[in-house]
Design a protein around this motif. Structure first.
Motif, mmCIF file in Angstrom:
data_model
loop_
_atom_site.group_PDB
_atom_site.id
_atom_site.type_symbol
_atom_site.label_atom_id
_atom_site.label_comp_id
_atom_site.label_asym_id
_atom_site.label_seq_id
_atom_site.Cartn_x
_atom_site.Cartn_y
_atom_site.Cartn_z
ATOM 1 N N VAL A 1 -40.515 0.196 -38.351
ATOM 2 C CA VAL A 1 -40.812 1.417 -39.108
ATOM 3 C C VAL A 1 -40.486 1.230 -40.590
ATOM 4 O O VAL A 1 -41.242 1.672 -41.456
ATOM 5 C CB VAL A 1 -40.034 2.622 -38.514
ATOM 6 N N GLU A 2 -39.390 0.551 -40.885
ATOM 7 C CA GLU A 2 -38.956 0.403 -42.279
ATOM 8 C C GLU A 2 -39.592 -0.785 -42.998
ATOM 9 O O GLU A 2 -39.482 -0.895 -44.215
ATOM 10 C CB GLU A 2 -37.436 0.287 -42.348
ATOM 11 N N ALA A 3 -40.258 -1.657 -42.271
ATOM 12 C CA ALA A 3 -40.759 -2.904 -42.858
ATOM 13 C C ALA A 3 -41.646 -2.680 -44.084
ATOM 14 O O ALA A 3 -41.442 -3.319 -45.123
ATOM 15 C CB ALA A 3 -41.510 -3.716 -41.805
ATOM 16 N N GLU A 4 -42.618 -1.805 -43.985
ATOM 17 C CA GLU A 4 -43.534 -1.599 -45.112
ATOM 18 C C GLU A 4 -42.826 -1.005 -46.319
ATOM 19 O O GLU A 4 -43.089 -1.395 -47.454
ATOM 20 C CB GLU A 4 -44.700 -0.693 -44.696
ATOM 21 N N VAL A 5 -41.900 -0.086 -46.065
ATOM 22 C CA VAL A 5 -41.155 0.535 -47.164
ATOM 23 C C VAL A 5 -40.271 -0.504 -47.853
ATOM 24 O O VAL A 5 -40.252 -0.608 -49.084
ATOM 25 C CB VAL A 5 -40.305 1.718 -46.646
ATOM 26 N N LEU A 6 -39.560 -1.292 -47.072
ATOM 27 C CA LEU A 6 -38.655 -2.288 -47.650
ATOM 28 C C LEU A 6 -39.416 -3.430 -48.311
ATOM 29 O O LEU A 6 -38.885 -4.068 -49.229
ATOM 30 C CB LEU A 6 -37.704 -2.820 -46.583
ATOM 31 N N ALA A 7 -40.642 -3.661 -47.902
ATOM 32 C CA ALA A 7 -41.462 -4.701 -48.531
ATOM 33 C C ALA A 7 -41.774 -4.356 -49.992
ATOM 34 O O ALA A 7 -42.195 -5.227 -50.758
ATOM 35 C CB ALA A 7 -42.755 -4.903 -47.746
ATOM 36 N N ALA B 1 -41.949 9.288 -33.895
ATOM 37 C CA ALA B 1 -43.223 9.008 -33.212
ATOM 38 C C ALA B 1 -43.147 7.701 -32.430
ATOM 39 O O ALA B 1 -43.632 7.619 -31.303
ATOM 40 C CB ALA B 1 -44.361 8.962 -34.227
ATOM 41 N N ALA B 2 -42.518 6.688 -33.034
ATOM 42 C CA ALA B 2 -42.435 5.370 -32.386
ATOM 43 C C ALA B 2 -41.468 5.352 -31.209
ATOM 44 O O ALA B 2 -41.555 4.474 -30.348
ATOM 45 C CB ALA B 2 -42.030 4.316 -33.414
ATOM 46 N N ASN C 1 -37.726 11.793 -44.886
ATOM 47 C CA ASN C 1 -38.547 12.608 -43.979
ATOM 48 C C ASN C 1 -39.659 11.777 -43.344
ATOM 49 O O ASN C 1 -39.931 11.888 -42.148
ATOM 50 C CB ASN C 1 -39.163 13.801 -44.717
ATOM 51 N N GLN C 2 -40.313 10.949 -44.143
ATOM 52 C CA GLN C 2 -41.409 10.139 -43.619
ATOM 53 C C GLN C 2 -40.895 9.086 -42.637
ATOM 54 O O GLN C 2 -41.470 8.888 -41.570
ATOM 55 C CB GLN C 2 -42.186 9.473 -44.752
ATOM 56 N N LEU C 3 -39.790 8.410 -43.014
ATOM 57 C CA LEU C 3 -39.217 7.417 -42.107
ATOM 58 C C LEU C 3 -38.771 8.068 -40.795
ATOM 59 O O LEU C 3 -38.993 7.511 -39.714
ATOM 60 C CB LEU C 3 -38.040 6.699 -42.768
ATOM 61 N N ASN D 1 -34.944 -2.517 -33.095
ATOM 62 C CA ASN D 1 -36.182 -3.278 -33.283
ATOM 63 C C ASN D 1 -37.316 -2.366 -33.732
ATOM 64 O O ASN D 1 -38.120 -2.730 -34.595
ATOM 65 C CB ASN D 1 -36.567 -4.025 -32.004
ATOM 66 N N ILE D 2 -37.369 -1.174 -33.158
ATOM 67 C CA ILE D 2 -38.378 -0.197 -33.573
ATOM 68 C C ILE D 2 -38.127 0.229 -35.013
ATOM 69 O O ILE D 2 -39.053 0.301 -35.830
ATOM 70 C CB ILE D 2 -38.388 1.014 -32.617
ATOM 71 N N MET D 3 -36.868 0.492 -35.352
ATOM 72 C CA MET D 3 -36.511 0.912 -36.717
ATOM 73 C C MET D 3 -36.906 -0.169 -37.730
ATOM 74 O O MET D 3 -37.420 0.144 -38.807
ATOM 75 C CB MET D 3 -35.012 1.200 -36.823
ATOM 76 N N LYS D 4 -36.672 -1.412 -37.371
ATOM 77 C CA LYS D 4 -37.041 -2.512 -38.265
ATOM 78 C C LYS D 4 -38.532 -2.467 -38.574
ATOM 79 O O LYS D 4 -38.947 -2.623 -39.722
ATOM 80 C CB LYS D 4 -36.659 -3.857 -37.634
#
Length: 159
Positions: free
Chosen positions: A130-136, A43-44, A35-37, A125-128
């Motif tokens: 958005v997910e960067a902080e979660v995958l980190a 939004a992005a 849901n958050q992603l 590129n936008i998805m990358k």
């Protein structure tokens, strides 16, 4: 500095709320992340005015040239009538094309168009981002294990 791991009963958001029994269920916990992603991605990408299912449908069409609408509907998990609306919108935007299949004239073969490929590149590129902080939150060693576990869980529904 790393924070300590929360127990399944604690809400990691720091709200002080306990998850109770919900913390024991993978579906609830995965849905919160999803849901958050989804909200962050929406939004992005607001300037694209894309509705749910459009991005994933376009990505599957790119990955599977000649994909039928029925295969798309099944893979995305959308009702066939919603899939028809999505394909109509993809065609209207010039992102995908629907043609009669040369193998089975009763079905349509879907293909991505150059403008759809360009848009899809932008969206990924936008998805990358958005997910960067979660995958980190996962180490390089944990990521393939996580991906494999998700795939095994999904496979339970498609035996």
């Amino acid at each position: 500095m790393q924070s300590r791991s929360k127990t399944p009963d604690e809400d990691a958001s720091g709200s002080g709320l306990k998850l109770g029994r919900l913390g024991d269920y993978v579906g609830f916990r995965m849905r919160r992340v999803q849901n958050q992603l989804s909200a962050d991605f929406a939004a992005a990408t607001a300037h694209y005015k894309i509705r749910a299912g459009l991005f994933s449908s376009l990505a599957l069409i790119e990955a599977n040239p000649g994909l039928s609408q029925q295969q798309l509907s099944s893979t995305v998990g959308l009702d066939k009538s919603i899939t028809v609306q999505i394909v109509d919108e993809l065609e209207k935007r010039g992102w995908a094309k629907r043609e009669r299949s040369t193998v089975d004239r009763r079905r349509h073969a879907l293909t991505i168009q150059p403008e759809g490929k360009k848009t899809l590149d932008d969206l990924f590129n936008i998805m990358k981002g958005v997910e960067a902080e979660v995958l980190a939150q996962l180490s390089p060693e944990e990521r393939p294990v996580f991906d494999a576990a998700l795939d095994r869980m999904y496979a339970v529904f498609h035996r």
